[in-house]
Structures are given as structure tokens and as C-alpha cells.
Design an enzyme around this catalytic site. Structure first.
Site: not given
Ligand code: ATR
Length: 471
Positions: A10, A78, A104, A130, A184, A187-188, A191, A262, A289
Site C-alpha cells: 500500500g 481502512a 486506521n 499516528s 489510536k 488518541h483521535n 485530538e 474521517k 464538527r
Molecule cells: P493514504 O491516505 O495514506 O494515501 P488511503 O487512501 O487510506 O491512504 O489508502 C490508499 C492506499 O490504499 C493506496 O495504496 C491504494 O491503492 P491504489 O494506489 O491501487 O489505489 C490502497 N487501496 C485502496 N483500496 C484498495 C484495495 N481494495 N485493494 C488494494 N489496495 C487498495
């Protein structure tokens, strides 16, 4: 290159920064992302760290590039994506391998995933991280939940990449199952409360005293050298001082007054309610919020009830001191609520959460990092029994000194029609908490009147019913 010591799946904002952090600390890391182009771009931009990064185009290759038994950090969105990718990884992993969900996650999902993987030979760890983008890159606060043996295996890498407070790593094993993700979440929640209370103080100064952003920034900057010293107070001063290049105005004045969320703050409030632990300041911060997002409704209400009164507060030195103490007292109340929720969860889920350690690993790396958390860690560690934060001697002293200011500030704001939901919730929580004889006797009377629910008497044992007057 020899095989990677760890894998990271990821490469979103958090994942890519965490991967760079791991590589920078000298650990070879294999990386994989669902969308392969992102892996390529990430690798191209990794500079010298490329020598410790193994970019992988397929899941099979990714797994093959990690030295068994494999620790794999999952840093995907998540929710559903985590379940999907655990299922996909299972096809390739061997007994002894470990999946570490660093997203998360809701801790209840973490408990479920942990249970689902039991008996599979794979280990599941739920890890709260975090500190945002910068924390992930240079040192986050890391809250680990899962089997202790799993923590022992990954501890060296996690301690290397975590933030440090006076040399101590801000990473710890907090308990089994969902303990890390739960901490966590709280924590949020804290926050959210911290940020809302700071915003309310800003509102008093802006709308009550008619001060400009730069003047308010000066105040927060000064406070950051005292007991309120914290990341959030520090960035508040910076945010208030930043100017908008396009309009030339203070940037804060051109930002829409609608806060995003979120969901983790909301989870904290929901869990507090589910466990029956009062966390009114956190709950109010979440609600504030939500109300902020109702812009049209608020504009209609302002039209219906009239615009707020013109500034009427004289922000002299004494009032500014009161505001500083008010924020400190409200902060104690909010943190006390968060820690009380963790204490209840600890006994409900048999986690045995080390609350002093929680405060320790929040002292650097995370968003609520502050001087104040050192005091919480010391106070918990000096107390033989787990106790409510408001009953630990150090905080009794703080509250005795600072709560009169909180009361004065809230009273003044309410009188002037300035909204102070979280500060108000903090003072009323404190007042209800320290009231030896409350008013629930009347509630018990009402419940017995309409529902024959019974009540205890103060002068005897057993359950009683009243012979109520009925008309
Ligand atoms: P951040 O806020 O850190 O950018 P996020 O939006 O929570 O992260 O997650 C983004 C990551 O989750 C990306 O690496 C995304 O992969 P892509 O670049 O291919 O979109 C990954 N991701 C989201 N849904 C996914 C899924 N169903 N399978 C695999 N990876 C997934």
C-alpha cells in the site's frame, strides 16, 4: 540484494512515507501497491534509499522477496480493502508469517480479523500509527496490539522507525487483539477535543474581542512556551500567521468553516457511549464538527435569529491569562475522559492497557504530542492503583488552580453568545464529576414513578419503591 526484512503493501501517502522511513533506518523493505504505476513512481523518487527498497509488480513476487517468517505491513484504505487484501495475501503466505494492519482500522474489525486468522498459522497484528504524513516519514507514534511474541519479533524495526522522546522510542506493545487500534481511536478522540477547544478560544478572541489572526497567533505562540506547550498549539500559531498568496489575506480567513472528519473521532465517542463512560468533551467535539458541516442550516439560523452581537470582550492581560488556564483545565478534563474510556475498555476486553506507557508513546510523533503527556505518564506511573486522571495528585493541583479560569471564560462566552460547546462540556463534566451528592435521586424517583424501576435508599439496603402521590 538479499531478501527484504519486511514488506509494505500500500503506497498511499502513509504507506510510501513509512516505507521510506523503514529504508532510511537501514532495513531492506519490499513494497507493493495494487496500482503498479504508483510502485514505479515511488521507487523512482526514492533517491539513495532505493538500495534498500525492492519494488514488486505482483503479490507473488512481493511475498517471495521477503525473508521468512515474513512481517508484512498492510497500509491500504481502512475497511473492505483490508479484508480483500488479507484474503489475497493468505494465498501466498506460509505458517509463521505476520500481517500487520497499520491503517486506521476500527478495533472491532481488528478483533474479528485476529479471530478469523487464528489457527491459520498466520499472525495478525493491529497497529495504530499516528503523526500524519510527516510522522510516517520521520517517526510516528506506534501503538501495537496483538500477541506479545509478534511484538517481540517486529520490535527492533518498529522502535527504529518510531519517533523518539528524549531518546525513548514512541512505540509499544499495548495488549492483545484490538488494543493498539483502540488506543489510536481514543488518541483521535482526544485530538478532536484538543482541536475544538483551541478553535473555541480562537473564536472568543476573534468574535468576542475582535482580534486579527496575527494578534491571536502571538498569543498561541506565547502559550506554547508554557504549560500548553504542544504540537497543536504550535501549529495553531503558524496556521493563524500564514497568508494567502492569492488574496493577500490571512489564509485562515479564506478557509471555509466546515470541518471534515474521517470517522475515528466519532468511533471514540461511540465506544465511550457503548461502554457507559462519560466522555462529553470528546463527544461534543465530534458533534461540533458535524454542526460545522451544516453551513446552510447555520446561515439560515443566523438570518432567523439575527447576527451575533458585536465584539464585547476586553482582551486584557488578565483575560488572556484566564484563557490560557481555561484551555489547560479543559484539556485535563478531556484527557481524563479519554483515559477513563481506555481504562474501561482495558477491563472489558482484558487488555491490561499500560496507561502510563500510552501517555509515554504519545509524547512525540503523534498529533497530540505535548509536554502535558509527560506529566500524565509520570502521574500514572507514580500511582499504585489505576485511578481517574482527575484524582491523581498532580492533576488535582492543576485543576484546583486552573478550573476557576475555565468557569469564568465559559460564563463570559455564554453571556456574549459565543459558542463554547467543548469548553462548556469540560467545565460541566468537572462539576458533575466532583459533586458528591448529585441530582440522580430525582431521576430515580421519576423512573420509579412511571416504570416501577425501584431505587436504593441512602438509609437502608435493598430495592425500594415509592408510594407516589397520584392524581
Ligand atoms: P493514504 O491516505 O495514506 O494515501 P488511503 O487512501 O487510506 O491512504 O489508502 C490508499 C492506499 O490504499 C493506496 O495504496 C491504494 O491503492 P491504489 O494506489 O491501487 O489505489 C490502497 N487501496 C485502496 N483500496 C484498495 C484495495 N481494495 N485493494 C488494494 N489496495 C487498495
Amino acid at each position: 540484494m538479499t531478501k527484504a526484512q519486511i514488506g509494505l503493501f500500500g503506497l498511499g501517502t502513509m504507506g510510501s512515507n513509512l516505507a521510506l522511513n523503514i529504508a532510511e533506518k537501514g532495513h531492506a523493505v519490499a513494497v507493493y501497491n495494487r496500482t503498479a504505476e504508483k510502485t514505479g513512481t515511488f521507487f523512482e523518487n526514492a533517491g539513495d534509499l532505493r538500495e534498500r527498497i525492492v519494488p514488486c509488480a505482483t503479490l507473488a513476487e512481493f511475498v517471495k522477496q521477503i525473508k521468512p517468517p515474513r512481517p508484512i505491513i498492510l497500509m491500504v484504505q481502512a475497511g473492505k480493502a483490508v479484508d480483500e487484501q488479507i484474503a489475497a495475501l493468505r494465498e501466498h503466505l506460509d505458517a509463521g508469517d505476520m500481517i500487520i494492519d497499520a491503517g486506521n482500522a476500527n478495533f472491532r474489525d481488528t478483533i474479528r480479523r485476529y479471530t478469523e486468522l487464528e489457527g491459520s498459522g498466520l499472525t495478525f497484528v493491529g497497529m495504530g500509527v499516528s503523526g500524519g504524513e510527516d510522522g510516517a516519514r520521520h517517526g510516528p507514534s506506534i501503538m501495537v496490539g496483538g500477541p506479545e511474541e509478534a511484538w517481540i519479533r517486529i520490535q527492533p524495526i518498529l522502535e527504529d522507525i518510531a519517533a523518539r522522546f528524549h531518546g525513548e522510542p514512541c512505540a509499544a506493545w499495548l495488549g492483545p487483539g484490538g488494543a493498539g487500534h483502540f488506543v489510536k481511536t481514543i488518541h483521535n478522540g482526544i485530538e478532536y477535543a484538543d482541536m475544538q477547544m483551541i478553535a473555541e478560544i480562537y473564536g472568543i478572541l476573534r468574535d468576542g474581542a475582535g482580534m486579527a489572526p496575527g494578534e491571536i497567533a502571538d498569543i498561541f505562540e506565547r502559550w506554547n512556551a508554557g504549560p500548553l506547550d504542544s504540537y497543536l498549539v504550535e501549529i495553531t500559531a503558524t496556521v493563524l500567521r500564514t497568508r494567502d498568496a492569492a488574496s493577500g489575506k490571512a489564509l485562515v480567513d479564506v478557509i471555509a468553516d466546515q470541518a471534515g472528519q474521517k470517522g475515528t473521532g466519532r468511533w471514540a465517542a461511540v465506544e465511550a457511549q457503548l461502554m457507559g463512560v462519560p466522555a462529553t468533551t470528546i463527544e461534543t467535539a465530534v458533534a461540533a464538527r458535524s454542526l460545522s458541516a451544516e453551513k446552510d442550516l447555520r446561515l439560515a439560523a443566523e438570518k432567523a435569529y439575527g447576527a451575533p452581537a458585536a465584539p464585547s470582550i476586553t482582551a486584557d492581560a488578565a483575560f488572556i491569562d484566564d484563557l490560557e488556564n481555561a484551555l489547560l483545565a479543559a484539556k485535563v478534563a478531556a484527557y481524563a475522559q479519554g483515559f477513563a474510556v481506555m481504562e474501561e475498555a482495558s477491563s472489558e476486553f482484558r487488555w491490561n492497557l499500560p496507561l502510563g506507557m500510552v501517555a509515554r508513546i504519545w509524547r512525540a510523533g503523534c498529533i497530540i504530542r505535548s509536554q502535558f503527556l509527560s506529566e500524565i505518564a509520570t502521574a500514572y506511573e507514580a500511582s499504585a492503583e489505576p485511578a481517574h486522571l482527575l484524582l491523581l495528585p498532580a492533576f488535582m493541583k492543576t485543576m484546583s488552580g486552573a478550573s476557576p479560569s475555565l468557569r469564568r471564560v465559559v460564563a463570559r462566552a455564554v453571556e456574549a453568545g459565543l459558542p463554547v460547546p467543548a469548553l462548556g462540556a469540560a467545565v460541566t463534566y468537572f462539576d458533575a464529576f466532583r459533586q458528591g451528592r448529585g441530582t440522580a435521586n430525582l431521576i430515580q424517583g421519576q423512573r420509579d414513578f412511571f416504570g416501577a424501576h425501584g431505587f436504593d435508599r441512602i438509609d437502608g439496603s435493598g430495592e425500594h419503591h415509592g408510594h407516589w402521590l397520584r392524581t
